[in-house]
Design an enzyme around this catalytic site. Sequence first.
Site, mmCIF file in Angstrom:
data_model
loop_
_atom_site.group_PDB
_atom_site.id
_atom_site.type_symbol
_atom_site.label_atom_id
_atom_site.label_comp_id
_atom_site.label_asym_id
_atom_site.label_seq_id
_atom_site.Cartn_x
_atom_site.Cartn_y
_atom_site.Cartn_z
ATOM 1 N N ASP A 64 -2.743 -5.862 10.759
ATOM 2 C CA ASP A 64 -3.032 -4.467 11.548
ATOM 3 C C ASP A 64 -0.841 -4.958 11.821
ATOM 4 O O ASP A 64 -0.901 -5.758 13.214
ATOM 5 C CB ASP A 64 -3.690 -4.344 12.662
ATOM 6 N N ALA A 96 0.530 8.612 10.445
ATOM 7 C CA ALA A 96 1.247 9.525 11.199
ATOM 8 C C ALA A 96 0.122 10.603 11.962
ATOM 9 O O ALA A 96 -0.967 9.996 11.082
ATOM 10 C CB ALA A 96 2.397 10.068 11.018
ATOM 11 N N TYR A 158 5.668 17.758 6.150
ATOM 12 C CA TYR A 158 6.094 16.498 6.031
ATOM 13 C C TYR A 158 6.585 15.431 7.348
ATOM 14 O O TYR A 158 6.277 14.414 8.151
ATOM 15 C CB TYR A 158 6.835 15.885 4.911
ATOM 16 N N LYS A 165 10.970 8.008 8.101
ATOM 17 C CA LYS A 165 11.571 7.414 6.824
ATOM 18 C C LYS A 165 13.421 7.389 6.960
ATOM 19 O O LYS A 165 13.471 6.837 6.624
ATOM 20 C CB LYS A 165 10.648 8.831 5.928
ATOM 21 N N LYS A 195 -1.155 10.556 -6.136
ATOM 22 C CA LYS A 195 -2.113 11.175 -5.142
ATOM 23 C C LYS A 195 -2.754 9.747 -4.956
ATOM 24 O O LYS A 195 -3.729 9.318 -5.932
ATOM 25 C CB LYS A 195 -2.659 12.140 -6.292
HETATM 26 P P1 NAD Z 1 -1.913 4.155 -0.014
HETATM 27 O O1 NAD Z 1 -2.915 4.437 1.695
HETATM 28 O O2 NAD Z 1 -2.482 3.569 -0.414
HETATM 29 O O3 NAD Z 1 -1.275 2.301 1.361
HETATM 30 C C1 NAD Z 1 -1.582 3.180 3.123
HETATM 31 C C2 NAD Z 1 -0.863 1.586 3.778
HETATM 32 O O4 NAD Z 1 -0.951 2.072 4.974
HETATM 33 C C3 NAD Z 1 -2.774 1.616 3.277
HETATM 34 O O5 NAD Z 1 -3.194 0.272 3.101
HETATM 35 C C4 NAD Z 1 -2.879 1.231 5.276
HETATM 36 O O6 NAD Z 1 -4.088 0.132 5.115
HETATM 37 C C5 NAD Z 1 -1.385 0.901 5.300
HETATM 38 N N1 NAD Z 1 -1.565 0.676 7.021
HETATM 39 C C6 NAD Z 1 -1.629 2.061 7.884
HETATM 40 N N2 NAD Z 1 -1.888 2.015 9.075
HETATM 41 C C7 NAD Z 1 -1.356 0.528 9.196
HETATM 42 C C8 NAD Z 1 -0.896 -0.269 10.083
HETATM 43 N N3 NAD Z 1 -1.234 -0.192 11.651
HETATM 44 N N4 NAD Z 1 -0.903 -1.940 9.653
HETATM 45 C C9 NAD Z 1 -0.801 -2.266 8.975
HETATM 46 N N5 NAD Z 1 -1.227 -1.699 7.345
HETATM 47 C C10 NAD Z 1 -0.945 -0.959 8.150
HETATM 48 O O7 NAD Z 1 -0.674 4.791 0.128
HETATM 49 P P2 NAD Z 1 0.687 4.756 -0.712
HETATM 50 O O8 NAD Z 1 1.182 6.186 -0.566
HETATM 51 O O9 NAD Z 1 0.691 3.704 -1.395
HETATM 52 O O10 NAD Z 1 2.069 4.780 0.627
HETATM 53 C C11 NAD Z 1 2.526 3.283 0.325
HETATM 54 C C12 NAD Z 1 3.976 3.494 1.075
HETATM 55 O O11 NAD Z 1 4.070 4.301 0.243
HETATM 56 C C13 NAD Z 1 4.228 4.469 2.486
HETATM 57 O O12 NAD Z 1 4.835 3.999 2.923
HETATM 58 C C14 NAD Z 1 3.974 6.011 2.023
HETATM 59 O O13 NAD Z 1 4.940 6.265 2.565
HETATM 60 C C15 NAD Z 1 5.058 5.367 0.748
HETATM 61 N N6 NAD Z 1 5.044 6.777 -0.044
HETATM 62 C C16 NAD Z 1 4.416 7.226 -0.671
HETATM 63 C C17 NAD Z 1 4.565 8.133 -1.893
HETATM 64 C C18 NAD Z 1 3.245 8.879 -2.263
HETATM 65 O O14 NAD Z 1 3.418 10.329 -2.821
HETATM 66 N N7 NAD Z 1 2.238 8.672 -1.738
HETATM 67 C C19 NAD Z 1 6.135 8.540 -2.073
HETATM 68 C C20 NAD Z 1 6.830 8.173 -1.533
HETATM 69 C C21 NAD Z 1 6.441 6.893 -0.281
HETATM 70 O O1 0WE Z 2 4.149 9.255 3.351
HETATM 71 C C1 0WE Z 2 3.285 10.035 2.930
HETATM 72 C C2 0WE Z 2 2.305 10.202 3.401
HETATM 73 C C3 0WE Z 2 2.183 9.114 4.692
HETATM 74 C C4 0WE Z 2 0.941 9.688 5.625
HETATM 75 C C5 0WE Z 2 -0.033 9.856 4.916
HETATM 76 C C6 0WE Z 2 -1.388 10.497 5.844
HETATM 77 C C7 0WE Z 2 -2.337 10.965 5.768
HETATM 78 C C8 0WE Z 2 -3.678 10.953 6.874
HETATM 79 C C9 0WE Z 2 0.710 8.851 7.101
HETATM 80 N N1 0WE Z 2 0.422 9.723 7.638
HETATM 81 C C10 0WE Z 2 -0.793 10.120 7.280
HETATM 82 N N2 0WE Z 2 -2.057 10.286 8.394
HETATM 83 C C11 0WE Z 2 -3.017 11.007 7.993
HETATM 84 O O2 0WE Z 2 -4.266 11.252 9.081
HETATM 85 N N3 0WE Z 2 3.654 10.317 1.684
HETATM 86 C C12 0WE Z 2 5.429 10.780 1.077
HETATM 87 C C13 0WE Z 2 3.201 10.949 1.146
HETATM 88 C C14 0WE Z 2 3.301 12.440 1.390
HETATM 89 O O3 0WE Z 2 3.006 13.202 2.083
HETATM 90 C C15 0WE Z 2 3.704 14.189 2.669
HETATM 91 C C16 0WE Z 2 4.062 14.810 1.293
HETATM 92 C C17 0WE Z 2 3.879 13.388 0.528
HETATM 93 C C18 0WE Z 2 4.230 13.529 -0.700
HETATM 94 C C19 0WE Z 2 2.976 15.404 3.199
HETATM 95 C C20 0WE Z 2 3.694 16.754 3.307
HETATM 96 C C21 0WE Z 2 4.936 17.582 2.092
HETATM 97 C C22 0WE Z 2 4.252 16.055 0.907
#
Ligand code: NAD
Ligand code: 0WE
Length: 258
Positions: A64, A96, A158, A165, A195
Amino acid sequence: MILSGKTALVVGVANKNSIAWAIAEALLREGAKVALTYQNERVEGRVRDLAKSVSPELPCFQLDATNEAEIATAMKGVGEAFGGKLDMLVHSIAFAKKEDLEGGVVETTAEGFKLAQEISAYTLISLTRGALPMMQAAGGGSVLSLTYLGAERVIPNYNVMGICKASLEATTRYLAWDLGKQGVRVNAVSAGPIKTLAARGISGFSTVLDTVAGMAPLGRNVTTEEVGNAGMFLLSPWASGITGEVLYVDCGYNIMGM
Ligand code: NAD
Ligand code: 0WE
């Protein structure tokens, strides 16, 4: 294989759809040894099963990222697994509170703001610090984090994550300056919407995906494999002249004005 003999720690795998997992797979394909971490017992089984599905001996540690003691314990385990040397670190975590990802930014509480900043930005510093002695032992290293366009443009809902970010991207540049002299590079990939688990439960996410696919030069959304390959490139010696950079892997969406 460009990464044979190299070692990597990947933080942020939750399931097979995680961007962190796609990066781990790309690193493994190029010959790296990879260790994973899982956030807590709730995801431990799934992460260990994924690890076993690609290799019988892929070390996994609980981490964590808000718990300094768990960072220290995990880093110790990584050191034991990799002979004290680490070449690559992947930070792929963000969080968040749900209520801060809807409604007005003006409603954000100090508590919600601090929690999101701690998990989504500060941990790039604490994890890099934890990995640094092993990167020094390896004679240098490379750090990668995952960011999103919401850092510099307004993406409705967001909200506080966009602010985090922006902080993460600035942290990337300052760490790059700090650690460059030691041969440690620090970069970020700005991925288009995908997704994943983190995208589930975000209301209107399908609209985000459709809007981007409709406007992006490539006319579609990006895949986790594409983000994994670009992340692997930045981590690899092919990117030895690149540090402090944010690389867009978003099918070109970020260049558009209309
Ligand atoms: P994901 O849910 O697979 O990964 C998020 C990870 O964060 C999870 O493995 C969760 O366990 C971990 N996490 C959260 N709080 C934590 C903590 N306190 N300690 C350790 N781990 C913790 O989703 P993802 O989309 O693969 O996200 C990975 C990264 O990519 C994030 O930084 C996200 O902001 C970024 N990102 C995602 C998208 C998208 O659209 N999915 C786009 C751009 C950037
Ligand atoms: O970084 C992210 C999302 C990260 C994230 C997602 C969650 C969902 C569940 C952080 N915190 C939480 N907390 C929860 O309780 N992205 C880049 C994906 C994302 O999120 C959005 C986006 C995109 C793209 C939110 C609004 C609009 C676009």
